[in-house]
Design a protein around this motif. Structure first.
Motif, PDB file in Angstrom:
ATOM      1  N   ASP A  49       0.832  -1.204   0.000  1.00 32.63           N
ATOM      2  CA  ASP A  49       0.000   0.000   0.000  1.00 32.63           C
ATOM      3  C   ASP A  49       0.865   1.253   0.000  1.00 32.63           C
ATOM      4  N   TYR A  50       0.607   2.109  -0.972  1.00 34.33           N
ATOM      5  CA  TYR A  50       1.399   3.335  -1.174  1.00 34.33           C
ATOM      6  C   TYR A  50       1.383   4.227   0.066  1.00 34.33           C
ATOM      7  N   TYR A  51       0.185   4.526   0.564  1.00 38.76           N
ATOM      8  CA  TYR A  51       0.093   5.465   1.684  1.00 38.76           C
ATOM      9  C   TYR A  51       0.637   4.857   2.969  1.00 38.76           C
ATOM     10  N   SER A  52       0.560   3.538   3.120  1.00 36.28           N
ATOM     11  CA  SER A  52       1.143   2.896   4.306  1.00 36.28           C
ATOM     12  C   SER A  52       2.655   3.096   4.325  1.00 36.28           C
ATOM     13  N   PHE A  53       3.269   3.061   3.133  1.00 34.89           N
ATOM     14  CA  PHE A  53       4.707   3.320   3.061  1.00 34.89           C
ATOM     15  C   PHE A  53       5.016   4.770   3.455  1.00 34.89           C
ATOM     16  N   MET A  54       4.207   5.702   3.008  1.00 28.32           N
ATOM     17  CA  MET A  54       4.437   7.103   3.368  1.00 28.32           C
ATOM     18  C   MET A  54       4.310   7.299   4.876  1.00 28.32           C
ATOM     19  N   LEU A  55       3.305   6.663   5.460  1.00 30.15           N
ATOM     20  CA  LEU A  55       3.077   6.785   6.901  1.00 30.15           C
ATOM     21  C   LEU A  55       4.163   6.099   7.712  1.00 30.15           C
ATOM     22  N   ALA A  56       4.909   5.188   7.089  1.00 31.59           N
ATOM     23  CA  ALA A  56       5.969   4.457   7.790  1.00 31.59           C
ATOM     24  C   ALA A  56       7.357   5.010   7.478  1.00 31.59           C
ATOM     25  N   SER A  57       7.423   6.154   6.770  1.00 33.19           N
ATOM     26  CA  SER A  57       8.712   6.723   6.363  1.00 33.19           C
ATOM     27  C   SER A  57       8.919   8.094   6.978  1.00 33.19           C
ATOM     28  N   LYS A  58      10.172   8.385   7.316  1.00 32.01           N
ATOM     29  CA  LYS A  58      10.487   9.708   7.865  1.00 32.01           C
ATOM     30  C   LYS A  58      10.463  10.765   6.760  1.00 32.01           C
ATOM     31  N   TYR A  59      10.980  10.395   5.589  1.00 26.26           N
ATOM     32  CA  TYR A  59      11.073  11.335   4.474  1.00 26.26           C
ATOM     33  C   TYR A  59      10.410  10.721   3.239  1.00 26.26           C
ATOM     34  N   CYS A  60       9.731  11.558   2.460  1.00 25.19           N
ATOM     35  CA  CYS A  60       9.140  11.133   1.200  1.00 25.19           C
ATOM     36  C   CYS A  60       9.828  11.873   0.061  1.00 25.19           C
ATOM     37  N   LEU A  61      10.405  11.120  -0.856  1.00 25.58           N
ATOM     38  CA  LEU A  61      11.139  11.712  -1.975  1.00 25.58           C
ATOM     39  C   LEU A  61      10.141  12.193  -3.023  1.00 25.58           C
ATOM     40  N   CYS A  62      10.274  13.462  -3.422  1.00 22.77           N
ATOM     41  CA  CYS A  62       9.329  14.098  -4.348  1.00 22.77           C
ATOM     42  C   CYS A  62      10.072  14.658  -5.548  1.00 22.77           C
ATOM     43  N   PRO A  63      10.528  13.776  -6.462  1.00 21.50           N
ATOM     44  CA  PRO A  63      11.207  14.267  -7.664  1.00 21.50           C
ATOM     45  C   PRO A  63      10.197  14.700  -8.722  1.00 21.50           C
ATOM     46  N   SER A  64      10.543  15.717  -9.477  1.00 21.58           N
ATOM     47  CA  SER A  64       9.700  16.109 -10.604  1.00 21.58           C
ATOM     48  C   SER A  64       9.690  15.008 -11.644  1.00 21.58           C
ATOM     49  N   GLY A  65       8.589  14.970 -12.428  1.00 19.94           N
ATOM     50  CA  GLY A  65       8.494  14.043 -13.541  1.00 19.94           C
ATOM     51  C   GLY A  65       8.679  14.801 -14.844  1.00 19.94           C
ATOM     52  N   TYR A  66       7.734  14.605 -15.795  1.00 12.52           N
ATOM     53  CA  TYR A  66       7.797  15.385 -17.029  1.00 12.52           C
ATOM     54  C   TYR A  66       7.713  16.873 -16.730  1.00 12.52           C
ATOM     55  N   GLU A  67       6.865  17.224 -15.763  1.00 13.55           N
ATOM     56  CA  GLU A  67       6.726  18.620 -15.349  1.00 13.55           C
ATOM     57  C   GLU A  67       7.142  18.751 -13.889  1.00 13.55           C
ATOM     58  N   VAL A  68       7.234  19.988 -13.406  1.00 15.15           N
ATOM     59  CA  VAL A  68       7.857  20.204 -12.104  1.00 15.15           C
ATOM     60  C   VAL A  68       7.006  19.751 -10.921  1.00 15.15           C
ATOM     61  N   ALA A  69       5.667  19.877 -11.017  1.00 16.89           N
ATOM     62  CA  ALA A  69       4.804  19.611  -9.866  1.00 16.89           C
ATOM     63  C   ALA A  69       4.615  18.112  -9.651  1.00 16.89           C
ATOM     64  N   SER A  70       4.318  17.755  -8.405  1.00 20.99           N
ATOM     65  CA  SER A  70       4.048  16.362  -8.070  1.00 20.99           C
ATOM     66  C   SER A  70       3.025  16.308  -6.941  1.00 20.99           C
ATOM     67  N   PRO A  71       2.011  15.437  -7.061  1.00 19.31           N
ATOM     68  CA  PRO A  71       1.049  15.297  -5.969  1.00 19.31           C
ATOM     69  C   PRO A  71       1.666  14.701  -4.710  1.00 19.31           C
ATOM     70  N   ARG A  72       2.856  14.102  -4.837  1.00 21.74           N
ATOM     71  CA  ARG A  72       3.507  13.513  -3.664  1.00 21.74           C
ATOM     72  C   ARG A  72       3.781  14.540  -2.582  1.00 21.74           C
ATOM     73  N   ILE A  73       3.988  15.785  -2.988  1.00 22.50           N
ATOM     74  CA  ILE A  73       4.299  16.805  -1.992  1.00 22.50           C
ATOM     75  C   ILE A  73       3.129  16.996  -1.041  1.00 22.50           C
ATOM     76  N   VAL A  74       1.916  17.113  -1.588  1.00 22.43           N
ATOM     77  CA  VAL A  74       0.737  17.274  -0.735  1.00 22.43           C
ATOM     78  C   VAL A  74       0.462  15.992   0.037  1.00 22.43           C
ATOM     79  N   GLU A  75       0.639  14.830  -0.602  1.00 23.33           N
ATOM     80  CA  GLU A  75       0.453  13.561   0.100  1.00 23.33           C
ATOM     81  C   GLU A  75       1.437  13.430   1.252  1.00 23.33           C
ATOM     82  N   ALA A  76       2.664  13.927   1.059  1.00 17.21           N
ATOM     83  CA  ALA A  76       3.648  13.906   2.135  1.00 17.21           C
ATOM     84  C   ALA A  76       3.211  14.810   3.291  1.00 17.21           C
ATOM     85  N   VAL A  77       2.638  15.957   2.959  1.00 16.06           N
ATOM     86  CA  VAL A  77       2.123  16.845   4.007  1.00 16.06           C
ATOM     87  C   VAL A  77       1.026  16.131   4.793  1.00 16.06           C
TER      88      VAL A  77
END
Length: 317
Positions: free
Chosen positions: A196-224
């Motif tokens: 489960d994606y979100y279970s990994f985020m909840l179990a991690s101290k840091y979430c890596l948020c690299p840009s893809g084709y464009e600069v923005a990523s939903p991971r940043i808000v999910e990390a918040v």
């Protein structure tokens, strides 16, 4: 394609904002002469759906629509010409929104453009444009395990986590250095079935948020949401609400050239600093939440506050 937009998946915020402006009379006046700014409620995402011919990469139909839209409102109403469009704003989370805005040069150069694709190397101007957070509600609703902040002392056995497609210039480097290389850095191209994606985020101290084709990523808000300290790896990305939020107080920014040093960088963060970053994530969470109806300090208010700050800079000659 106007007065409506997508309300789920990766472009959620585009449709949700349009709907909020349509129905929330606290934000809107029916007397145009009393308005401080004028919202252009067209959806670039719907333009792509209905006007774009797949696999052609021809965005001129989008630009023609924008041109026709501006021609209509500037002919029908006096306000566009009064300020040369500087008190008008558009909002879109689609990657092609900056290109669509070129359908009218006044819109591109003078209007306030509220964009997820806030790339300063591609014409995004932080002095007049607003960076919009990308929020991905896959089924239109917040996942249950993200509805409320996690317990402050919940265990986080993983140092860092990333799972996502390998596209754009940054992610291949991240996977080259760290995919399957270190148990502390859980880096995947795609998460294996059953995990489960979100279970990994909840179990991690840091979430890596690299840009893809464009600069923005939903991971940043999910990390918040998950209080997983965002590690932002990007070039030329103007972070959302950075004129009022101190991103250095709740995230870490790593240069693309430093991807190979990720573990050293993250393990060198003192524990007391990490705890402060995590505590500050809890404090800023409310600024990235989509409420219905809107509530004070939520993402709608943050967007409009950012638009208002640009409106204050307007000088009519």
């Amino acid at each position: 394609m106007v007065h409506d937009g997508p309300c789920k998946d990766i472009y959620t915020i585009e449709g949700r904002f349009i709907q909020e402006m349509e129905h929330n009379h606290h934000f809107r006046t029916k007397d145009a002469h009393k308005a401080h700014v004028y919202f252009m409620p067209f959806s670039v995402t719907w333009m792509v759906r209905y006007l774009y011919k797949p696999n052609t990469y021809d965005i001129t139909p989008l630009q023609h629509f924008v041109s026709d839209y501006v021609r209509t409102i500037s002919t029908k109403h006096p306000f566009w010409n009064t300020t040369h469009a500087a008190d008008h704003f558009m909002l879109s989370c689609h990657d092609w929104a900056p290109h669509a805005s070129k359908g009218n040069l006044n819109l591109y150069h003078s209007s306030i453009r509220v964009l997820c694709n806030a790339n300063s190397s591609e014409g995004f101007d932080p002095q007049k444009d607003v960076s919009l957070p990308e929020i991905n509600l896959r089924h239109g609703n917040m996942p249950p395990n993200l509805l409320s902040p996690p317990p402050p002392k919940s265990p986080r056995p993983h140092l860092a986590f990333f799972a996502g497609g390998v596209h754009g210039p940054i992610r291949p480097s991240l996977l080259k250095y760290w995919k399957g290389r270190d148990p502390g850095l859980q880096v995947y191209e795609y998460l294996p079935k059953g995990l489960d994606y979100y279970s990994f985020m909840l179990a991690s101290k840091y979430c890596l948020c690299p840009s893809g084709y464009e600069v923005a990523s939903p991971r940043i808000v999910e990390a918040v949401y998950t209080e997983c300290v965002p590690v932002i790896i990007s070039d030329h990305y103007v972070l959302p609400f950075s004129d009022v939020l101190r991103w250095e107080a709740f995230s870490i920014q790593v240069k693309v050239s430093e991807i190979g040093e990720l573990k050293r960088i993250l393990t060198s963060v003192p524990e007391n600093k990490y705890l402060r970053l995590k505590e500050n994530l809890r404090a800023v969470r409310r600024h990235f939440v989509l409420n219905h109806p809107a509530e004070r300090f939520d993402v709608y208010h943050m967007i409009l506050h950012s638009v208002w700050l640009r409106r204050l800079n307007l000088k009519v000659e």
